[in-house]
Write an enzyme that holds these catalytic residues in place. Structure first.
Site, PDB file in Angstrom:
ATOM      1  N   HIS A  72      71.972  32.230  38.168  1.00 22.53           N
ATOM      2  CA  HIS A  72      72.116  33.021  39.376  1.00 22.53           C
ATOM      3  C   HIS A  72      72.992  31.591  40.405  1.00 22.53           C
ATOM      4  CE1 HIS A  72      70.371  36.791  40.138  1.00 22.53           C
ATOM      5  NE2 HIS A  72      70.776  36.764  38.930  1.00 22.53           N
ATOM      6  N   TYR A 200      67.383  39.252  49.579  1.00 22.75           N
ATOM      7  CA  TYR A 200      66.463  39.126  50.462  1.00 22.75           C
ATOM      8  C   TYR A 200      66.613  39.846  51.822  1.00 22.75           C
ATOM      9  CZ  TYR A 200      64.485  35.389  47.531  1.00 22.75           C
ATOM     10  OH  TYR A 200      64.010  34.822  46.496  1.00 22.75           O
ATOM     11  N   PRO A 292      55.230  33.979  48.019  1.00 21.42           N
ATOM     12  CA  PRO A 292      56.466  34.217  47.084  1.00 21.42           C
ATOM     13  C   PRO A 292      57.991  34.204  47.390  1.00 21.42           C
ATOM     14  CG  PRO A 292      55.331  36.205  47.142  1.00 21.42           C
ATOM     15  CD  PRO A 292      54.524  35.204  48.119  1.00 21.42           C
ATOM     16  N   LYS A 296      58.554  29.415  44.641  1.00 19.40           N
ATOM     17  CA  LYS A 296      58.326  28.448  44.334  1.00 19.40           C
ATOM     18  C   LYS A 296      56.939  28.036  43.816  1.00 19.40           C
ATOM     19  CE  LYS A 296      61.736  26.666  46.094  1.00 19.40           C
ATOM     20  NZ  LYS A 296      62.782  26.213  45.087  1.00 19.40           N
ATOM     21  N   TYR A 384      66.150  25.718  47.671  1.00 15.73           N
ATOM     22  CA  TYR A 384      66.178  26.897  46.749  1.00 15.73           C
ATOM     23  C   TYR A 384      66.349  26.517  45.300  1.00 15.73           C
ATOM     24  CZ  TYR A 384      65.903  31.951  45.624  1.00 15.73           C
ATOM     25  OH  TYR A 384      65.586  33.060  45.000  1.00 15.73           O
TER      26      TYR A 384
END
Length: 389
Positions: A72, A200, A292, A296, A384
């Site tokens: 990704h 998200y 979550p 991580k 990220y």
């Protein structure tokens, strides 16, 4: 029985540490309170930082990950019907890999079994003895039989509710915690993902996340009340609510189907200090928990394993203790940065019961700033994809 490193916990962090030690000829025994099937039945996140991928390669366990994992290069963030993309490779040159934690654990179990690794299942009544001396040991029960394991070091990889953290005296350890006033209701369905990248979503109705395990297995979440139970939600009600929280064009493309797993997870930020006491070292959830949001949890456990493995490797190679002596300091420095990112991202994306009209305006302003500012996107992308070890 004797070994060099006793590992409490047969989840991914304990198995990864055991396999890495094996590559250097260092003996270990893994103690797991459940069965292998039970451990593999846990449904967890599946976004892997490159640091974890490299550790799997070093452990000789990355073939299936590379064959089946999905790279990704970015992620999508929505608020209302607006959506923008944060490009990881543009800002960092590094993608993440979508590959289920269950599959990571399965690969590690297979590797340990192939190598003849010692794993004891259904272990009960684990007690840690003399961890603050040079002769630590562990006693436990298996099938009603008392066992004793003598070792050089103990790695506590047994999660938030395990015995390892509790073995550190209260006058030595300090705990930091934030409990969030909501949970995540998640379902797994044998349906194609709504998008090839994660979404998200910040919605007036609450947070949502559209994720996946592969091209025909999707993982979806919605923010829910802590008083909710999975059985309170029918599949139809879940899909209807998810569609309300993601942009209309994405909702129109959503393929629904029966859930094959449904659960609710509470959200917590937690850190204990120090992560070492004598010859006992805490790894992963035994020492820290993150919400979550941003995936991580497994990745921070992996960085702990890295620091501990490097320290133990140096100790057994030439007697150096600087690596194990600095373990807690190094691990915590990275853990707190991951905690900050997970807390920030959770605060950005969720609805809180005590939010004022001003708070909501600030949340939208933060989202719009992130959508339009390359420096903000770079900072998010760096966190990220994973900060360096």
């Amino acid at each position: 029985m004797k070994t060099q490193v006793a590992i409490i916990g047969g989840g991914p962090s304990g198995l990864l540490l055991s396999q890495l030690l094996h590559t250097r000829g260092i003996e270990s025994v893994v103690l797991e309170r459940k069965t292998r099937d039970y451990v593999l039945g846990r449904i967890r996140a599946g976004v892997l930082e490159q640091g974890l991928v490299k550790l799997m390669e070093k452990a000789g366990c990355a073939d299936r990950l590379h064959a089946e994992g999905i790279l990704h290069d970015g992620t999508l963030i929505s608020y209302g019907d607006q959506m923008f993309r944060v490009d990881f490779t543009e800002h960092t040159g590094t993608p993440v890999v979508v590959y289920g934690q269950t599959e990571v654990t399965r690969d590690l179990y297979d590797a340990r079994e192939k190598a003849g690794g010692q794993i004891a299942f259904n272990v009960e009544d684990v007690l840690i003895h003399d961890a603050d001396t040079d002769t630590p040991s562990i006693t436990y029960m298996v099938d009603g039989q008392a066992q004793r394991l003598e070792c050089d070091f103990i790695a506590g990889c047994d999660g938030f509710h395990g015995v390892s953290r509790q073995a550190i005296p209260l006058d030595v350890r300090r705990e930091y915690e934030k409990v969030y006033p909501f949970g995540w209701l998640g379902i797994l369905s044998e349906t194609p993902p709504v998008n090839h990248e994660l979404i998200y979503a910040n919605s007036p109705r609450g947070f949502a996340l559209c994720s996946m395990r592969n091209e025909n297995l999707s993982r979806y979440y919605i923010q829910c009340s802590l008083s909710d139970k999975p059985e309170d939600w029918t599949d139809a009600a879940f899909w209807q609510e998810l569609k309300r929280r993601i942009p209309a064009d994405q909702a129109a493309n959503l393929v629904t189907g029966p859930s094959i797993e449904k659960s609710i997870a509470p959200l917590r930020s937690f850190v204990t200090e120090p992560m070492r006491w004598g010859r006992l070292f805490l790894c992963g959830d035994a020492a820290h928990i993150v919400p979550p949001t941003g995936a991580k949890g497994l990745n921070t456990a992996a960085s702990d394993v890295h620091y501990l493995f490097e320290g133990l490797k140096a100790f057994y190679a030439d007697g150096r203790t600087d690596g194990i002596d600095s373990y807690s300091q190094k691990a915590l420095a990275r853990v707190w940065k991951a905690e900050r990112f997970s807390w920030w991202f959770s605060s950005l994306m969720h609805r809180y019961p005590d939010q004022s009209a001003f708070d909501l305006k600030m949340q939208v302003a933060d989202l719009e700033f992130l959508a339009s500012n390359k420096a903000a996107q770079k900072a998010m992308a760096e966190n990220y994809v994973g900060l360096p070890y």
